[in-house]
Scaffold this motif. Structure first.
Motif, mmCIF file in Angstrom:
data_model
loop_
_atom_site.group_PDB
_atom_site.id
_atom_site.type_symbol
_atom_site.label_atom_id
_atom_site.label_comp_id
_atom_site.label_asym_id
_atom_site.label_seq_id
_atom_site.Cartn_x
_atom_site.Cartn_y
_atom_site.Cartn_z
ATOM 1 N N ASN A 331 12.450 -17.237 25.511
ATOM 2 C CA ASN A 331 11.118 -17.523 26.053
ATOM 3 C C ASN A 331 10.284 -18.358 25.086
ATOM 4 O O ASN A 331 9.070 -18.468 25.244
ATOM 5 N N TYR A 332 10.955 -18.968 24.109
ATOM 6 C CA TYR A 332 10.239 -19.810 23.148
ATOM 7 C C TYR A 332 9.638 -21.026 23.851
ATOM 8 O O TYR A 332 10.348 -21.747 24.555
ATOM 9 N N VAL A 333 8.363 -21.253 23.655
ATOM 10 C CA VAL A 333 7.672 -22.395 24.245
ATOM 11 C C VAL A 333 7.484 -23.446 23.152
ATOM 12 O O VAL A 333 6.760 -23.223 22.178
ATOM 13 N N GLY A 334 8.124 -24.565 23.308
ATOM 14 C CA GLY A 334 8.068 -25.618 22.300
ATOM 15 C C GLY A 334 9.323 -26.461 22.370
ATOM 16 O O GLY A 334 10.100 -26.382 23.329
ATOM 17 N N ASP A 335 9.540 -27.279 21.371
ATOM 18 C CA ASP A 335 10.699 -28.159 21.305
ATOM 19 C C ASP A 335 11.855 -27.400 20.657
ATOM 20 O O ASP A 335 11.957 -27.324 19.427
ATOM 21 N N TRP A 336 12.705 -26.808 21.479
ATOM 22 C CA TRP A 336 13.804 -25.990 20.957
ATOM 23 C C TRP A 336 14.700 -26.807 20.038
ATOM 24 O O TRP A 336 15.116 -26.328 18.976
ATOM 25 N N HIS A 337 14.980 -28.022 20.421
ATOM 26 C CA HIS A 337 15.905 -28.852 19.654
ATOM 27 C C HIS A 337 15.399 -29.057 18.223
ATOM 28 O O HIS A 337 16.128 -28.823 17.249
ATOM 29 N N GLN A 338 14.149 -29.484 18.099
ATOM 30 C CA GLN A 338 13.608 -29.786 16.774
ATOM 31 C C GLN A 338 13.111 -28.539 16.046
ATOM 32 O O GLN A 338 13.344 -28.371 14.849
ATOM 33 N N ASP A 339 12.430 -27.664 16.774
ATOM 34 C CA ASP A 339 11.757 -26.539 16.130
ATOM 35 C C ASP A 339 12.696 -25.383 15.811
ATOM 36 O O ASP A 339 12.441 -24.619 14.868
ATOM 37 N N VAL A 340 13.763 -25.231 16.616
ATOM 38 C CA VAL A 340 14.654 -24.087 16.433
ATOM 39 C C VAL A 340 16.036 -24.526 15.967
ATOM 40 O O VAL A 340 16.485 -24.158 14.880
ATOM 41 N N ALA A 341 16.716 -25.340 16.790
ATOM 42 C CA ALA A 341 18.098 -25.708 16.459
ATOM 43 C C ALA A 341 18.199 -26.417 15.112
ATOM 44 O O ALA A 341 19.068 -26.102 14.285
ATOM 45 N N HIS A 342 17.307 -27.375 14.865
ATOM 46 C CA HIS A 342 17.371 -28.133 13.618
ATOM 47 C C HIS A 342 16.853 -27.349 12.417
ATOM 48 O O HIS A 342 17.044 -27.780 11.277
ATOM 49 N N GLN A 343 16.215 -26.230 12.669
ATOM 50 C CA GLN A 343 15.686 -25.426 11.571
ATOM 51 C C GLN A 343 16.525 -24.166 11.307
ATOM 52 O O GLN A 343 16.256 -23.439 10.359
ATOM 53 N N ALA A 344 17.554 -23.955 12.129
ATOM 54 C CA ALA A 344 18.266 -22.677 12.079
ATOM 55 C C ALA A 344 18.993 -22.450 10.765
ATOM 56 O O ALA A 344 19.199 -21.297 10.363
ATOM 57 N N ASN A 345 19.412 -23.511 10.086
ATOM 58 C CA ASN A 345 20.135 -23.319 8.827
ATOM 59 C C ASN A 345 19.222 -23.359 7.598
ATOM 60 O O ASN A 345 19.692 -23.189 6.472
ATOM 61 N N VAL A 346 17.925 -23.588 7.817
ATOM 62 C CA VAL A 346 17.005 -23.659 6.676
ATOM 63 C C VAL A 346 15.834 -22.683 6.791
ATOM 64 O O VAL A 346 15.076 -22.515 5.846
ATOM 65 N N ASN A 347 15.692 -22.035 7.951
ATOM 66 C CA ASN A 347 14.539 -21.172 8.189
ATOM 67 C C ASN A 347 15.015 -19.896 8.869
ATOM 68 O O ASN A 347 15.476 -19.918 10.009
ATOM 69 N N ALA A 348 14.924 -18.779 8.165
ATOM 70 C CA ALA A 348 15.446 -17.510 8.679
ATOM 71 C C ALA A 348 14.744 -17.080 9.961
ATOM 72 O O ALA A 348 15.367 -16.509 10.868
ATOM 73 N N GLU A 349 13.445 -17.340 10.064
ATOM 74 C CA GLU A 349 12.711 -16.961 11.269
ATOM 75 C C GLU A 349 13.209 -17.734 12.487
ATOM 76 O O GLU A 349 13.399 -17.168 13.570
ATOM 77 N N ARG A 350 13.442 -19.050 12.309
ATOM 78 C CA ARG A 350 13.957 -19.858 13.418
ATOM 79 C C ARG A 350 15.394 -19.450 13.762
ATOM 80 O O ARG A 350 15.804 -19.481 14.926
ATOM 81 N N HIS A 351 16.141 -19.064 12.743
ATOM 82 C CA HIS A 351 17.509 -18.623 13.027
ATOM 83 C C HIS A 351 17.520 -17.380 13.898
ATOM 84 O O HIS A 351 18.418 -17.211 14.740
ATOM 85 N N GLU A 352 16.546 -16.503 13.751
ATOM 86 C CA GLU A 352 16.479 -15.310 14.588
ATOM 87 C C GLU A 352 16.374 -15.682 16.061
ATOM 88 O O GLU A 352 16.999 -15.054 16.922
ATOM 89 N N LEU A 353 15.578 -16.710 16.367
ATOM 90 C CA LEU A 353 15.465 -17.175 17.750
ATOM 91 C C LEU A 353 16.795 -17.734 18.232
ATOM 92 O O LEU A 353 17.232 -17.464 19.362
ATOM 93 N N ASN A 354 17.444 -18.532 17.402
ATOM 94 C CA ASN A 354 18.727 -19.136 17.748
ATOM 95 C C ASN A 354 19.784 -18.058 17.981
ATOM 96 O O ASN A 354 20.526 -18.085 18.970
ATOM 97 N N PHE A 355 19.831 -17.100 17.072
ATOM 98 C CA PHE A 355 20.779 -15.992 17.203
ATOM 99 C C PHE A 355 20.551 -15.218 18.499
ATOM 100 O O PHE A 355 21.485 -14.927 19.244
ATOM 101 N N ALA A 356 19.301 -14.880 18.793
ATOM 102 C CA ALA A 356 18.995 -14.072 19.971
ATOM 103 C C ALA A 356 19.388 -14.792 21.259
ATOM 104 O O ALA A 356 19.874 -14.168 22.211
ATOM 105 N N GLY A 357 19.189 -16.115 21.310
ATOM 106 C CA GLY A 357 19.583 -16.876 22.492
ATOM 107 C C GLY A 357 21.078 -16.860 22.707
ATOM 108 O O GLY A 357 21.561 -16.691 23.841
ATOM 109 N N HIS A 358 21.854 -17.038 21.635
ATOM 110 C CA HIS A 358 23.313 -16.991 21.757
ATOM 111 C C HIS A 358 23.785 -15.590 22.140
ATOM 112 O O HIS A 358 24.744 -15.433 22.911
#
Length: 510
Positions: A331-358
């Motif tokens: 339910n993340y509102v924003g640019d998933w590609h830039q804000d989440v996917a591209h940040q998943a390996n450098v930002n633990a908080e963004r990785h949590e969103l990526n993990f939960a979606g998978h």
């Protein structure tokens, strides 16, 4: 005498049409257990980006109890071990779900593979899941260099192979393509394997898809002359009698007639699903202004698609499916590609969103499909899943858009071809790729080449290496050594990895 279940023994499914009841072992004698020899099915599910950290994606490394030398380095395997608590069963944090579906019996039909790579930088791609690496957005010099090197995707090789489909008598659709622009590519004249490589258009309306694969009972009193007979004379006169016709226009005519022939074949399919009822709703009914941030609507959409796939396999009107899933199950509102996917390996908080979606995708879509296929009896014994291979791949590995350590999750033994219940790690721990540092939170290592997996799949479906190998390499898909010096796989793949690509991946052959 052992009782036989028939197609009139149905239950109503979520899509509003009838689905076969689960396989009930007590109704069958011991000789009715799974035996090789039934028709094989292949399903490929693909999700975007990847970028899941290895401890979240894979089982614990302590389960890797066996080691052997292969392709110049040690590879490892272990048995999949299921843990369960509070109604949730898990192989890893991502590979988890309702314990009534993710059972020990189902896990013994699964494999989890780690350490498969593309030899060059491949980002923003779709066809790479199934071997057409040219279907990419040209992100980087490596991707641009292969734009013209198009290949059929693996599903279309199977769809037009007489080894996979020795008899088309019941087949209404050679392959089903769904989702986000599709990821399937084939010849414009697939019957003759000529013309140009083109994208195969997806069907994202589950009701329309149902109508394509459903074959109502035929009226024996009705006969229809072949469609092709109506245009054959005009076709021959135009193609062979007009000197001004260019070679490209002749190819267009041949492609058109090939499509007419295929349409005629579909209309003459003799199989029937009996009195199966049409769905009461369609997947596209779920689309709305909030769909992209509504994981429950996305769940319903894909489960409606799953039900149609199960119906197709139950009726044997199709045996191949590709599903390109562009949804993120968040339910993340924003640019998933830039804000989440591209940040998943450098930002633990963004990785949590990526993990939960998978994690949601695995339970809501993949596990939903394979558990339904495992509950469906196959006429030759066992479940439909036993005769299938259902794979889930991601666009990249643990670093978004980086095709190193790409995860492959499978279910089904492809009619006894695969050994199952395995966690296989093909990485070379002496060859690091990305390195955890101040800006990157993930270590990775190169391993074997993903093309070897695709070749293994084709062999599991009955093809020989000579049916698909080209370019002087084994496996399937393009091999190109990277020119990007910064790429983790740059100068990492040698004859040790490239020389074994014709072989079936270790640990997997039953």
């Amino acid at each position: 005498m052992v009782k036989k279940l028939n197609r009139r023994m149905w239950l109503r499914g979520a899509a509003g049409f009838t689905l076969a009841i689960p396989f009930l072992p007590s109704l069958f004698g011991k000789d009715e257990a799974f035996a090789a020899g039934g028709p094989k099915r292949f399903v490929a599910l693909a999700t975007q980006h990847g970028g899941v950290w290895q401890p979240r994606m894979y089982p614990n490394d302590t389960t890797l109890t066996q080691s052997t030398s292969y392709a110049g380095h040690d590879i490892r395997r272990g048995a999949l071990a299921l843990e369960a608590a509070n109604g949730v069963a898990s192989l890893s944090p991502v590979l988890a779900g309702d314990s009534s579906k993710l059972t020990s019996a189902l896990v013994q039909k699964m494999n989890v593979l780690r350490g498969l790579d593309v030899t060059f930088y491949l980002a923003h791609h779709r066809g790479g899941h199934l071997g057409n690496y040219a279907d990419n957005d040209g992100n980087g010099a490596d991707g641009q260099a292969i734009w013209e090197k198009k290949k059929q995707t693996l599903d279309q090789i199977l769809a037009w192979s007489s080894k996979f489909y020795p008899d088309l008598g019941s087949i209404r659709e050679r392959s089903i393509v769904v989702g986000s622009g599709g990821m399937s590519h084939g010849w414009s004249n697939p019957g003759n394997q000529t013309g140009t490589i083109q994208s195969v258009a997806p069907e994202n309306d589950s009701l329309a898809l149902f109508n394509k694969i459903f074959v109502p009972p035929q009226d024996p009193t009705q006969t229809r002359p072949p469609i092709v007979d109506r245009v054959l004379a005009d076709y021959k006169r135009l193609r062979d009698g007009t000197r001004r016709l260019s070679s490209k226009d002749k190819q267009r005519l041949d492609d058109h007639m090939d499509r007419v022939n295929e349409l005629d074949r579909k209309l003459n399919v003799s199989a029937s699903c009996g009195d199966i009822q049409a769905p009461a709703s369609s997947s596209i009914d779920e689309w709305g202004s909030s769909f992209s941030v509504d994981p429950e609507a996305q769940k319903r959409f894909w489960q409606l698609m799953n039900d149609v796939i199960v119906a197709a396999f139950a009726c044997d009107t199709c045996r191949i499916v590709t599903m390109n899933i562009g949804d993120h199950f968040s339910n993340y509102v924003g640019d998933w590609h830039q804000d989440v996917a591209h940040q998943a390996n450098v930002n633990a908080e963004r990785h949590e969103l990526n993990f939960a979606g998978h994690r949601r995708f695995f339970e809501d879509v993949y596990l939903d499909l394979v558990s339904k296929l495992d509950a469906l009896q196959d006429a030759s014994g066992g479940s439909v899943l036993d005769h299938s291979l259902v794979q889930w791949t991601q666009e990249s590995g643990c670093v978004t858009h980086d095709p190193i350590e790409m995860a492959v999750v499978t279910a089904g033994s492809a009619d006894g071809f695969f050994s199952t219940g395995n966690y296989c790690d093909y990485r070379n721990l002496q060859k690091p790729a990305s390195k955890a540092d101040g800006n990157n939170l993930v270590d990775s290592h190169v391993g074997l080449v993903y093309n070897q997996w695709l070749g293994t799949v084709l062999q599991s479906m009955g093809l020989a290496p000579s049916d698909y190998e080209s370019d002087g390499y084994g496996g399937y898909g393009l091999v190109q050594l990277s020119t990007e010096g910064w790429y983790g796989g740059y100068n990492k793949y040698t004859n040790a990895e490239l020389g074994v690509m014709s072989e079936i991946l270790p640990f997997l052959k039953a």
